[in-house]
Design a protein around this motif. Structure first.
Motif, PDB file in Angstrom:
ATOM      1  N   LEU A 177      41.491  36.093  41.255  1.00 47.54           N
ATOM      2  CA  LEU A 177      40.453  34.860  41.473  1.00 47.54           C
ATOM      3  C   LEU A 177      38.870  35.516  41.313  1.00 47.54           C
ATOM      4  O   LEU A 177      37.951  34.719  40.706  1.00 47.54           O
ATOM      5  N   ALA A 178      39.147  36.725  41.901  1.00 47.76           N
ATOM      6  CA  ALA A 178      37.116  37.184  41.995  1.00 47.76           C
ATOM      7  C   ALA A 178      36.699  37.055  40.603  1.00 47.76           C
ATOM      8  O   ALA A 178      36.089  37.070  40.080  1.00 47.76           O
ATOM      9  N   ALA A 179      38.213  38.205  39.983  1.00 46.95           N
ATOM     10  CA  ALA A 179      38.018  38.282  38.364  1.00 46.95           C
ATOM     11  C   ALA A 179      37.650  36.816  37.611  1.00 46.95           C
ATOM     12  O   ALA A 179      37.136  37.237  36.701  1.00 46.95           O
ATOM     13  N   GLU A 180      38.760  36.133  37.466  1.00 46.99           N
ATOM     14  CA  GLU A 180      38.229  35.213  36.934  1.00 46.99           C
ATOM     15  C   GLU A 180      36.930  34.256  36.914  1.00 46.99           C
ATOM     16  O   GLU A 180      36.306  33.613  36.038  1.00 46.99           O
ATOM     17  N   LEU A 181      36.974  34.378  37.781  1.00 50.87           N
ATOM     18  CA  LEU A 181      35.266  33.466  38.264  1.00 50.87           C
ATOM     19  C   LEU A 181      34.414  34.132  37.747  1.00 50.87           C
ATOM     20  O   LEU A 181      33.157  34.028  37.416  1.00 50.87           O
ATOM     21  N   ASP A 182      35.048  35.800  37.746  1.00 53.69           N
ATOM     22  CA  ASP A 182      33.866  36.543  37.465  1.00 53.69           C
ATOM     23  C   ASP A 182      33.331  36.584  35.890  1.00 53.69           C
ATOM     24  O   ASP A 182      32.225  36.151  35.337  1.00 53.69           O
ATOM     25  N   ILE A 183      34.110  35.965  35.136  1.00 52.45           N
ATOM     26  CA  ILE A 183      34.087  36.025  34.024  1.00 52.45           C
ATOM     27  C   ILE A 183      33.728  34.681  33.766  1.00 52.45           C
ATOM     28  O   ILE A 183      32.714  34.680  32.545  1.00 52.45           O
ATOM     29  N   ALA A 184      34.060  33.507  34.110  1.00 52.96           N
ATOM     30  CA  ALA A 184      33.726  31.969  33.740  1.00 52.96           C
ATOM     31  C   ALA A 184      32.151  32.953  34.285  1.00 52.96           C
ATOM     32  O   ALA A 184      31.711  32.093  33.429  1.00 52.96           O
TER      33      ALA A 184
END
Length: 361
Positions: A177-184
């Motif tokens: 989840l942290a990785a997806e939010l970072d990409i976003a």
């Protein structure tokens, strides 16, 4: 082609952005200057990134229990492009696709060339220290692990009874989840390799089409955010056109030309053996070795044509570490593009088009 690659890499052309629309206008202008005049633009509803949809699925999986496998099943449908239902309720923005036609309009064969205009967002998930390990295995198996494999492992563990597996599963999901939010929230990359190379190759084929074939260039928007442009074109035009082949051109400057035997963001989705044989025949016609057949861990627009029942080939290239060069990184600039590989991919693409024209007679 280097001038076209450099010009595109100098544009900010994120998914469903004004820059994506500007890139479509730029390609249209360059094609008109070179004699291709049958052009039109499609607009559709897209998103700026896939990351919000993925993050929503991961957040539900964090609940554990039955919610976790349900979220995982929905995520597979979204990431593969088969049924991205959540995109209909997430905020959307206008995306842009350019469609261009060239060649003999009365030819017995029609080939659709698909190359996406937009670029991806970067993020820590694409740091080379995370993507670099495992090169020997990738080269041996000619396969890139599914990018969402950690999410799958976390969701399955979170669904199990017992405190220990659920804790481990939720820890994996929290990192995802942290990785997806970072990409976003990360900036878009220049995208010289991914995918100015594919756009430039498609432009070159449209300007100088092989005889006996009608070429339709589909310069899609929003591939990087979930293939919305390709989905829109297939629904509005592609299925009715029923091309004899859909040839995807994506990330052509890594070193070694490849065609995809399968795509597996989560589950593997295979291309037809008959279509892959056409790629081998096209290589022989072009005086090139048969392209390596790989399974990648992400998606390309061509897989949606495969799901639609159309003959499809996805042509890419792979680097010496069994990975795409500078993939989704801010240094994906023209200096990192292997122009010899781009030229080889263009020759291979022309050979495949010529073979498709012969097969349709």
């Amino acid at each position: 082609m280097i001038a076209d690659i450099a010009a595109l890499a100098g544009m900010a052309r994120g998914s469903a952005s004004p820059g994506e629309a500007g890139a479509a206008r730029w390609v249209a202008d360059r094609l008109r200057e070179r004699g291709v005049t049958d052009l039109h633009v499609r607009t559709f509803r897209g998103q700026g990134t896939y990351a919000w949809a993925h993050a929503a699925h991961v957040a539900v999986a964090l609940l554990g229990g039955p919610a976790a496998p349900a979220a995982l099943a929905s995520l597979e449908l979204d990431a593969s492009g088969r049924a991205p239902w959540l995109r209909r309720v997430l905020p959307g923005r206008p995306g842009t696709t350019l469609v261009a036609a060239a060649g003999d309009p009365g030819a017995p064969a029609t080939v659709a060339l698909v190359a996406h205009l937009d670029t991806a967002r970067t993020g820590l998930a694409w740091h080379p220290r995370l993507t670099g390990p495992g090169a020997a295995r990738r080269l041996r198996t000619r396969a890139v692990p599914p990018y969402l494999a950690p999410v799958a492992a976390g969701a399955l563990l979170a669904a199990l009874p017992g405190r220990r597996p659920r804790r481990l599963g939720r820890a994996l999901l929290a990192v995802a989840l942290a990785a997806e939010l970072d990409i976003a929230r990360s900036p878009h990359v220049p995208g010289a390799n991914d995918n100015a190379t594919g756009v430039a190759a498609a432009m070159a084929l449209l300007v100088d089409p092989p005889p006996g074939v009608r070429l339709v260039g589909v310069f899609c928007g929003c591939e990087e955010s979930g293939m919305a442009g390709m989905r829109d074109w297939l629904a509005a035009e592609g299925r009715a056109l029923a091309p004899d082949l859909v040839l995807g051109l994506d990330t052509l400057g890594c070193g070694t030309p490849i065609v995809l035997r399968a795509e597996a963001t989560l589950l593997p989705h295979r291309y037809r053996a008959a279509d892959l044989a056409l790629a081998d025949a096209g290589a022989a016609r072009a005086g090139l070795p048969a392209p390596q057949r790989w399974r990648i861990g992400g998606w390309t627009d061509a897989v949606l044509a495969r799901f639609a029942g159309l003959p499809a080939i996805s042509l890419l290239s792979i680097g010496p570490q069994g990975a795409f060069t500078r993939y989704h990184r801010s240094d994906d600039v023209p200096a990192g593009v292997d122009l010899g590989c781009v030229e080889a991919c263009l020759r291979l693409a022309r050979g495949i088009v010529e073979e498709a024209a012969l097969s349709a007679r």
